[in-house]
Design a protein around this motif. Structure first.
Motif, PDB file in Angstrom:
ATOM      1  N   ILE A 103       0.846  -1.181   0.000  1.00 32.76           N
ATOM      2  CA  ILE A 103       0.000   0.000   0.000  1.00 32.76           C
ATOM      3  C   ILE A 103       0.888   1.240   0.000  1.00 32.76           C
ATOM      4  CG2 ILE A 103      -1.769   1.270   1.284  1.00 32.76           C
ATOM      5  CD1 ILE A 103      -2.625  -1.501   0.018  1.00 32.76           C
ATOM      6  N   ALA A 104       0.665   2.097  -0.990  1.00 35.91           N
ATOM      7  CA  ALA A 104       1.432   3.338  -1.122  1.00 35.91           C
ATOM      8  C   ALA A 104       0.450   4.502  -1.168  1.00 35.91           C
ATOM      9  CB  ALA A 104       2.292   3.305  -2.385  1.00 35.91           C
ATOM     10  N   TRP A 105       0.513   5.364  -0.151  1.00 38.53           N
ATOM     11  CA  TRP A 105      -0.406   6.491  -0.066  1.00 38.53           C
ATOM     12  C   TRP A 105      -0.256   7.374  -1.301  1.00 38.53           C
ATOM     13  CZ3 TRP A 105      -4.555   6.915   2.593  1.00 38.53           C
ATOM     14  CH2 TRP A 105      -5.218   8.144   2.654  1.00 38.53           C
ATOM     15  N   GLY A 106      -1.375   7.718  -1.919  1.00 39.38           N
ATOM     16  CA  GLY A 106      -1.362   8.542  -3.109  1.00 39.38           C
ATOM     17  C   GLY A 106      -1.322   7.738  -4.403  1.00 39.38           C
ATOM     18  N   ARG A 107      -0.907   6.476  -4.321  1.00 40.51           N
ATOM     19  CA  ARG A 107      -0.873   5.617  -5.510  1.00 40.51           C
ATOM     20  C   ARG A 107      -2.075   4.676  -5.514  1.00 40.51           C
ATOM     21  NH1 ARG A 107       1.718   0.431  -6.663  1.00 40.51           N
ATOM     22  NH2 ARG A 107       2.330   0.546  -4.490  1.00 40.51           N
ATOM     23  N   ASN A 108      -2.155   3.791  -4.524  1.00 40.02           N
ATOM     24  CA  ASN A 108      -3.288   2.871  -4.461  1.00 40.02           C
ATOM     25  C   ASN A 108      -4.107   3.039  -3.178  1.00 40.02           C
ATOM     26  OD1 ASN A 108      -1.526   1.699  -2.652  1.00 40.02           O
ATOM     27  ND2 ASN A 108      -1.378  -0.249  -3.723  1.00 40.02           N
ATOM     28  N   ALA A 109      -3.812   4.075  -2.410  1.00 36.59           N
ATOM     29  CA  ALA A 109      -4.564   4.404  -1.197  1.00 36.59           C
ATOM     30  C   ALA A 109      -4.811   5.907  -1.176  1.00 36.59           C
ATOM     31  CB  ALA A 109      -3.786   3.977   0.037  1.00 36.59           C
ATOM     32  N   LYS A 110      -6.077   6.269  -0.940  1.00 35.33           N
ATOM     33  CA  LYS A 110      -6.461   7.684  -0.955  1.00 35.33           C
ATOM     34  C   LYS A 110      -7.527   7.925   0.099  1.00 35.33           C
ATOM     35  CE  LYS A 110      -5.426   7.903  -5.794  1.00 35.33           C
ATOM     36  NZ  LYS A 110      -5.829   7.954  -7.145  1.00 35.33           N
ATOM     37  N   PRO A 111      -7.740   9.193   0.472  1.00 35.96           N
ATOM     38  CA  PRO A 111      -8.845   9.470   1.392  1.00 35.96           C
ATOM     39  C   PRO A 111     -10.165   9.009   0.773  1.00 35.96           C
ATOM     40  CG  PRO A 111      -7.475  11.428   1.085  1.00 35.96           C
ATOM     41  CD  PRO A 111      -7.022  10.406   0.083  1.00 35.96           C
ATOM     42  N   ALA A 112     -11.029   8.468   1.599  1.00 38.28           N
ATOM     43  CA  ALA A 112     -12.328   7.993   1.104  1.00 38.28           C
ATOM     44  C   ALA A 112     -13.201   9.169   0.695  1.00 38.28           C
ATOM     45  CB  ALA A 112     -13.029   7.169   2.181  1.00 38.28           C
ATOM     46  N   THR A 113     -14.004   8.952  -0.323  1.00 35.38           N
ATOM     47  CA  THR A 113     -14.919   9.982  -0.788  1.00 35.38           C
ATOM     48  C   THR A 113     -16.119  10.128   0.139  1.00 35.38           C
ATOM     49  OG1 THR A 113     -15.999   8.378  -2.220  1.00 35.38           O
ATOM     50  CG2 THR A 113     -14.248   9.723  -3.203  1.00 35.38           C
ATOM     51  N   GLU A 114     -16.350   9.121   0.980  1.00 36.06           N
ATOM     52  CA  GLU A 114     -17.424   9.165   1.969  1.00 36.06           C
ATOM     53  C   GLU A 114     -17.054   8.257   3.129  1.00 36.06           C
ATOM     54  OE1 GLU A 114     -20.991   6.523   0.802  1.00 36.06           O
ATOM     55  OE2 GLU A 114     -20.139   7.189  -1.110  1.00 36.06           O
ATOM     56  N   ALA A 115     -17.639   8.531   4.294  1.00 37.53           N
ATOM     57  CA  ALA A 115     -17.379   7.711   5.477  1.00 37.53           C
ATOM     58  C   ALA A 115     -18.208   6.438   5.399  1.00 37.53           C
ATOM     59  CB  ALA A 115     -17.719   8.490   6.737  1.00 37.53           C
ATOM     60  N   GLY A 116     -17.699   5.391   6.004  1.00 33.67           N
ATOM     61  CA  GLY A 116     -18.407   4.120   6.051  1.00 33.67           C
ATOM     62  C   GLY A 116     -17.746   3.083   5.172  1.00 33.67           C
ATOM     63  N   PRO A 117     -17.871   1.816   5.557  1.00 32.77           N
ATOM     64  CA  PRO A 117     -17.234   0.745   4.792  1.00 32.77           C
ATOM     65  C   PRO A 117     -17.920   0.516   3.457  1.00 32.77           C
ATOM     66  CG  PRO A 117     -18.583  -0.178   6.538  1.00 32.77           C
ATOM     67  CD  PRO A 117     -18.608   1.317   6.717  1.00 32.77           C
ATOM     68  N   GLY A 118     -17.147   0.029   2.494  1.00 34.47           N
ATOM     69  CA  GLY A 118     -17.711  -0.254   1.177  1.00 34.47           C
ATOM     70  C   GLY A 118     -16.822  -1.160   0.366  1.00 34.47           C
ATOM     71  N   LEU A 119     -17.383  -1.711  -0.673  1.00 31.54           N
ATOM     72  CA  LEU A 119     -16.703  -2.641  -1.565  1.00 31.54           C
ATOM     73  C   LEU A 119     -17.326  -2.496  -2.940  1.00 31.54           C
ATOM     74  CD1 LEU A 119     -14.952  -5.242  -2.053  1.00 31.54           C
ATOM     75  CD2 LEU A 119     -16.938  -6.534  -1.284  1.00 31.54           C
ATOM     76  N   ARG A 120     -16.482  -2.298  -3.957  1.00 31.39           N
ATOM     77  CA  ARG A 120     -17.018  -2.185  -5.309  1.00 31.39           C
ATOM     78  C   ARG A 120     -15.955  -2.553  -6.328  1.00 31.39           C
ATOM     79  NH1 ARG A 120     -15.666   3.189  -4.103  1.00 31.39           N
ATOM     80  NH2 ARG A 120     -14.638   4.308  -5.796  1.00 31.39           N
ATOM     81  N   SER A 121     -16.414  -2.797  -7.534  1.00 33.42           N
ATOM     82  CA  SER A 121     -15.521  -3.061  -8.660  1.00 33.42           C
ATOM     83  C   SER A 121     -15.324  -1.785  -9.445  1.00 33.42           C
ATOM     84  CB  SER A 121     -16.101  -4.128  -9.585  1.00 33.42           C
ATOM     85  OG  SER A 121     -16.099  -5.379  -8.950  1.00 33.42           O
ATOM     86  N   GLY A 122     -14.157  -1.695 -10.069  1.00 25.87           N
ATOM     87  CA  GLY A 122     -13.866  -0.590 -10.973  1.00 25.87           C
ATOM     88  C   GLY A 122     -13.040  -1.127 -12.120  1.00 25.87           C
ATOM     89  N   GLY A 123     -13.661  -1.800 -13.074  1.00 23.97           N
ATOM     90  CA  GLY A 123     -12.915  -2.460 -14.152  1.00 23.97           C
ATOM     91  C   GLY A 123     -12.191  -3.672 -13.593  1.00 23.97           C
ATOM     92  N   ARG A 124     -10.877  -3.741 -13.797  1.00 24.43           N
ATOM     93  CA  ARG A 124     -10.079  -4.849 -13.238  1.00 24.43           C
ATOM     94  C   ARG A 124      -9.608  -4.526 -11.825  1.00 24.43           C
ATOM     95  NH1 ARG A 124      -8.237  -8.847 -16.302  1.00 24.43           N
ATOM     96  NH2 ARG A 124      -6.277  -8.967 -15.163  1.00 24.43           N
ATOM     97  N   CYS A 125     -10.148  -3.465 -11.273  1.00 26.68           N
ATOM     98  CA  CYS A 125      -9.748  -2.970  -9.959  1.00 26.68           C
ATOM     99  C   CYS A 125     -10.841  -3.281  -8.938  1.00 26.68           C
ATOM    100  CB  CYS A 125      -9.522  -1.463 -10.075  1.00 26.68           C
ATOM    101  SG  CYS A 125      -9.062  -0.643  -8.565  1.00 26.68           S
ATOM    102  N   VAL A 126     -10.417  -3.482  -7.689  1.00 26.10           N
ATOM    103  CA  VAL A 126     -11.330  -3.626  -6.562  1.00 26.10           C
ATOM    104  C   VAL A 126     -11.091  -2.432  -5.654  1.00 26.10           C
ATOM    105  CG1 VAL A 126     -11.897  -5.013  -4.535  1.00 26.10           C
ATOM    106  CG2 VAL A 126     -11.301  -6.129  -6.676  1.00 26.10           C
ATOM    107  N   VAL A 127     -12.160  -1.827  -5.185  1.00 23.74           N
ATOM    108  CA  VAL A 127     -12.040  -0.697  -4.266  1.00 23.74           C
ATOM    109  C   VAL A 127     -12.573  -1.139  -2.914  1.00 23.74           C
ATOM    110  CG1 VAL A 127     -12.615   1.716  -3.815  1.00 23.74           C
ATOM    111  CG2 VAL A 127     -12.357   0.904  -6.186  1.00 23.74           C
ATOM    112  N   LEU A 128     -11.684  -1.147  -1.923  1.00 24.03           N
ATOM    113  CA  LEU A 128     -12.054  -1.458  -0.546  1.00 24.03           C
ATOM    114  C   LEU A 128     -12.066  -0.145   0.236  1.00 24.03           C
ATOM    115  CD1 LEU A 128      -9.680  -4.490   0.158  1.00 24.03           C
ATOM    116  CD2 LEU A 128     -12.078  -4.579  -0.519  1.00 24.03           C
ATOM    117  N   ARG A 129     -13.187   0.158   0.901  1.00 27.00           N
ATOM    118  CA  ARG A 129     -13.270   1.371   1.712  1.00 27.00           C
ATOM    119  C   ARG A 129     -13.444   0.967   3.168  1.00 27.00           C
ATOM    120  NH1 ARG A 129     -17.425   3.970  -0.504  1.00 27.00           N
ATOM    121  NH2 ARG A 129     -18.913   3.233   1.026  1.00 27.00           N
TER     122      ARG A 129
END
Length: 131
Positions: free
Chosen positions: A52-78
């Motif tokens: 995990i590298a801040w600014g590359r694959n880790a960023k501040p969440a756009t909203e509070a609360g846990p979440g899980l979603r797909s983004g193309g070949r990417c997985v977003v864990l909040r």
């Protein structure tokens, strides 16, 4: 975490992938269980095989609360980012703890904040277990 396994599939040049649903959302990630597993509920442990590298694959969440979603070949864990006493990072994904390897130490003030991790789906794995 209890997940609903929709199906397990294999594409050329990729590991076995599980299409899953959770109360947090749905996605497809690497499956480390029985390749013949059928649809249903499974208890799983999550692992992340990417630094995990801040600014590359880790960023501040756009909203509070846990979440899980797909983004193309990417997985977003909040989830909420926490640090252990020995400096390791842990993502709290609605009560499920996901241990993270850091590329570099995190800046002051990030512990306890909501973050989003943007990870290749093949680098996020589910390991089913029996209770």
């Amino acid at each position: 975490m209890l997940i609903e396994l929709v199906r397990v599939v294999k594409f050329p040049s990729s590991p076995w992938l599980a299409q899953i649903r959770t109360p947090l959302g749905g996605t497809s990630v690497r499956w480390c269980g029985d390749q013949a597993a059928g649809p249903g509920e499974y208890h799983v442990e999550w692992t992340v095989d990417e630094d995990i590298a801040w600014g590359r694959n880790a960023k501040p969440a756009t909203e509070a609360g846990p979440g899980l979603r797909s983004g193309g070949r990417c997985v977003v864990l909040r989830g909420r980012l926490n640090l252990t006493v020995d400096g390791a990072a842990v993502l709290d994904l609605d009560g499920t703890q996901v241990l993270l390897d850091l590329a570099a130490p995190l800046s002051e003030g990030l512990a306890g904040t909501w973050v989003e991790l943007f990870l290749e789906r093949e680098k996020v794995a589910l390991h089913p277990f029996q209770l």
